[in-house]
Scaffold this active site. Sequence first.
Site, PDB file in Angstrom:
ATOM      1  N   GLU A  44       3.855  -7.177   3.695  1.00 49.00           N
ATOM      2  CA  GLU A  44       4.203  -7.017   5.123  1.00 49.00           C
ATOM      3  C   GLU A  44       5.292  -8.041   5.405  1.00 49.00           C
ATOM      4  OE1 GLU A  44       3.131  -4.854   7.262  1.00 49.00           O
ATOM      5  OE2 GLU A  44       1.305  -4.057   6.385  1.00 49.00           O
ATOM      6  N   CYS A  50       7.132 -10.284  14.113  1.00 49.42           N
ATOM      7  CA  CYS A  50       7.921  -9.502  13.156  1.00 49.42           C
ATOM      8  C   CYS A  50       8.394  -8.186  13.747  1.00 49.42           C
ATOM      9  CB  CYS A  50       7.088  -9.244  11.905  1.00 49.42           C
ATOM     10  SG  CYS A  50       5.528  -8.472  12.296  1.00 49.42           S
TER      11      CYS A  50
HETATM   12  P1  NAP Z   1       7.279 -17.393   5.159  1.00 53.76           P
HETATM   13  O1  NAP Z   1       8.143 -18.593   5.102  1.00 53.76           O
HETATM   14  O2  NAP Z   1       7.559 -16.289   4.225  1.00 53.76           O
HETATM   15  O3  NAP Z   1       5.788 -17.924   5.009  1.00 53.76           O
HETATM   16  C1  NAP Z   1       4.703 -17.052   5.034  1.00 53.76           C
HETATM   17  C2  NAP Z   1       3.660 -17.547   4.077  1.00 53.76           C
HETATM   18  O4  NAP Z   1       4.234 -17.531   2.767  1.00 53.76           O
HETATM   19  C3  NAP Z   1       3.212 -18.970   4.344  1.00 53.76           C
HETATM   20  O5  NAP Z   1       1.837 -19.074   4.092  1.00 53.76           O
HETATM   21  C4  NAP Z   1       4.017 -19.755   3.324  1.00 53.76           C
HETATM   22  O6  NAP Z   1       3.412 -20.953   2.900  1.00 53.76           O
HETATM   23  C5  NAP Z   1       4.033 -18.779   2.170  1.00 53.76           C
HETATM   24  N1  NAP Z   1       5.073 -19.076   1.176  1.00 53.76           N
HETATM   25  C6  NAP Z   1       6.215 -19.784   1.324  1.00 53.76           C
HETATM   26  N2  NAP Z   1       6.884 -19.858   0.151  1.00 53.76           N
HETATM   27  C7  NAP Z   1       6.135 -19.209  -0.767  1.00 53.76           C
HETATM   28  C8  NAP Z   1       6.278 -18.923  -2.145  1.00 53.76           C
HETATM   29  N3  NAP Z   1       7.333 -19.340  -2.850  1.00 53.76           N
HETATM   30  N4  NAP Z   1       5.309 -18.206  -2.763  1.00 53.76           N
HETATM   31  C9  NAP Z   1       4.244 -17.772  -2.081  1.00 53.76           C
HETATM   32  N5  NAP Z   1       4.051 -17.994  -0.755  1.00 53.76           N
HETATM   33  C10 NAP Z   1       4.994 -18.699  -0.106  1.00 53.76           C
HETATM   34  O7  NAP Z   1       7.306 -16.741   6.606  1.00 53.76           O
HETATM   35  P2  NAP Z   1       7.035 -17.445   7.994  1.00 53.76           P
HETATM   36  O8  NAP Z   1       8.274 -18.110   8.410  1.00 53.76           O
HETATM   37  O9  NAP Z   1       5.782 -18.219   7.958  1.00 53.76           O
HETATM   38  O10 NAP Z   1       6.725 -16.179   8.892  1.00 53.76           O
HETATM   39  C11 NAP Z   1       7.686 -15.447   9.497  1.00 53.76           C
HETATM   40  C12 NAP Z   1       8.067 -14.227   8.666  1.00 53.76           C
HETATM   41  O11 NAP Z   1       6.911 -13.397   8.508  1.00 53.76           O
HETATM   42  C13 NAP Z   1       9.073 -13.366   9.392  1.00 53.76           C
HETATM   43  O12 NAP Z   1      10.027 -12.897   8.481  1.00 53.76           O
HETATM   44  C14 NAP Z   1       8.230 -12.241   9.949  1.00 53.76           C
HETATM   45  O13 NAP Z   1       8.940 -11.067  10.216  1.00 53.76           O
HETATM   46  C15 NAP Z   1       7.212 -12.073   8.879  1.00 53.76           C
HETATM   47  N6  NAP Z   1       6.018 -11.390   9.398  1.00 53.76           N
HETATM   48  C16 NAP Z   1       5.792 -10.105   9.011  1.00 53.76           C
HETATM   49  C17 NAP Z   1       4.692  -9.418   9.531  1.00 53.76           C
HETATM   50  C18 NAP Z   1       4.414  -8.001   9.123  1.00 53.76           C
HETATM   51  O14 NAP Z   1       3.305  -7.544   9.367  1.00 53.76           O
HETATM   52  N7  NAP Z   1       5.343  -7.311   8.495  1.00 53.76           N
HETATM   53  C19 NAP Z   1       3.830 -10.064  10.420  1.00 53.76           C
HETATM   54  C20 NAP Z   1       4.092 -11.382  10.782  1.00 53.76           C
HETATM   55  C21 NAP Z   1       5.190 -12.041  10.251  1.00 53.76           C
HETATM   56  P3  NAP Z   1       3.663 -22.373   3.597  1.00 53.76           P
HETATM   57  O15 NAP Z   1       2.438 -22.569   4.348  1.00 53.76           O
HETATM   58  O16 NAP Z   1       3.859 -23.319   2.467  1.00 53.76           O
HETATM   59  O17 NAP Z   1       4.884 -22.235   4.467  1.00 53.76           O
END
Ligand code: NAP
Length: 459
Positions: free
Chosen positions: A231, A265
């Site tokens: 997602e 998102c």
């Molecule tokens: P993110 O930076 O991708 O972080 C999301 C999660 O991924 C966090 O738990 C983060 O851990 C983890 N993460 C970071 N680097 C990683 C890696 N190398 N390997 C595995 N996991 C890793 O996103 P965000 O800034 O928190 O959230 C915003 C994004 O989420 C936006 O792009 C939004 O559109 C998307 N989103 C999508 C949906 C959907 O349903 N499609 C819903 C909500 C949000 P840490 O705790 O270390 O940061």
Amino acid sequence: MTKLEVINPATEEVISTLDYTPEVEINAQIDRAQEAFQSWKVIDAHERAATLYKWAELIDNNIDELAELITLEGGKPYAEAKGEVTYANSYVKWYAEEAKRVYGRTIPANTSDKKILVDKFPIGVVGAITPWNFPAAMITRKIAPAVAAGCTIICKPAVQTPLTTIKLIELAHDAGFPEDVISYVIASGRDAGELFTSHEAIRKITFTGSTPVGKKLIQQASESVKNATMELGGLAPFIIHSDADIDAAVEETIASKFRNAGQTCICANRIYVHQSIVDEYTKKLTAKVHELKVGNGMDEGVKVGPLINSDAVAKVLDQVTDASTKGASISRSLDDMTALGGNFLRPVVIANATQDMKVMNEETFGPLAPVMAYDDIDEVIRIANDTPFGLAAYFFTNDYRTGLKFYNELEYGVIGWNDGGPSAAHAPFGGVKESGYGREGATEGIEPYLETKYLSIKQ
Ligand code: NAP
């Protein structure tokens, strides 16, 4: 041992300090989840459903505390945070029902002495990684269908918002879920991603977050051919056609764009308005946007809380400056926008936006509403689709032919027609293209946790 400090984005104070889970413990936890899977998968579906119902009851009973945690660690206004808890719990209730509806089927064989039976089985241990913007809902959308299907699950919440996850999982244990059926780890995404994808006991990765991280996880998961649900990010177009009800479109824009200070998102990211109504729409939208009260989410009447951190603020201001340099009119000065200091930004409308601006091409995650005029319906559909993203799209029209054309031609997984809030536990949420694959919610949302097996019987 290194500690994780959880920070309130409104006050920038440390509200909790947690130990990171050591690597050796994360691996041991995955092993225990694998052991627990052997006994959880054979619990009958009605008992799994009853435990989910008990969990839902405890979530309802603890809504105030959960909402407060969401506001304190994520900044979301308290009333909105309560809405998130209710929304999160609607997934628990939905999958309490769906647990009982995992049906098999029989297939007519091509010889009369054979019978073919098809069954669904839980996939195994699930590793879940979630973002900070919906710390309750993103976690229940994964846990509830996983355990309903008979899987066990280990959750890695975002480092900004672990407290909501911890509380939800404590309530799940109080409801009767064994500790190793639903568990969590405190770890960075990079560490958890590497451990989850390299451990052979984990059979599924479910991830909600940004597209770049999703791509990395897909690569890592491919090493051991793990099933994955992704997602990912969005860049939602929000199209308002010439015959639309302008007042209704303004209301829905506010609901879609400014929920969680624009950090969702499926937020309207780029607004396209037919040139015949663009002036009236922009004037009405600006008046409403400037009425939104900004402040600490715990304060009465606040509609827009802080952004999650200073990096998020800097990204939004960069988009504003870029739009201004390229000729857009910003409804407030930068000084006015940033007058509250810290992570707070007063929301703005960007009029006369053009397609070359960053705000029309990069996920904003902030309280900006850029409005661009369009003339031709085919051209606006082309622009709306001209992106690697395909999560949510919106259009406003009262003409059914125009509406069906938008619906048929927009390449998105979630579409709102005169509706700025399409998400629901009973609807299959998810994206196409680089917004990911797999669905959460509805009947579709339990499928990613099930494997199909068939039996061919010869008499
Ligand atoms: P993110 O930076 O991708 O972080 C999301 C999660 O991924 C966090 O738990 C983060 O851990 C983890 N993460 C970071 N680097 C990683 C890696 N190398 N390997 C595995 N996991 C890793 O996103 P965000 O800034 O928190 O959230 C915003 C994004 O989420 C936006 O792009 C939004 O559109 C998307 N989103 C999508 C949906 C959907 O349903 N499609 C819903 C909500 C949000 P840490 O705790 O270390 O940061």
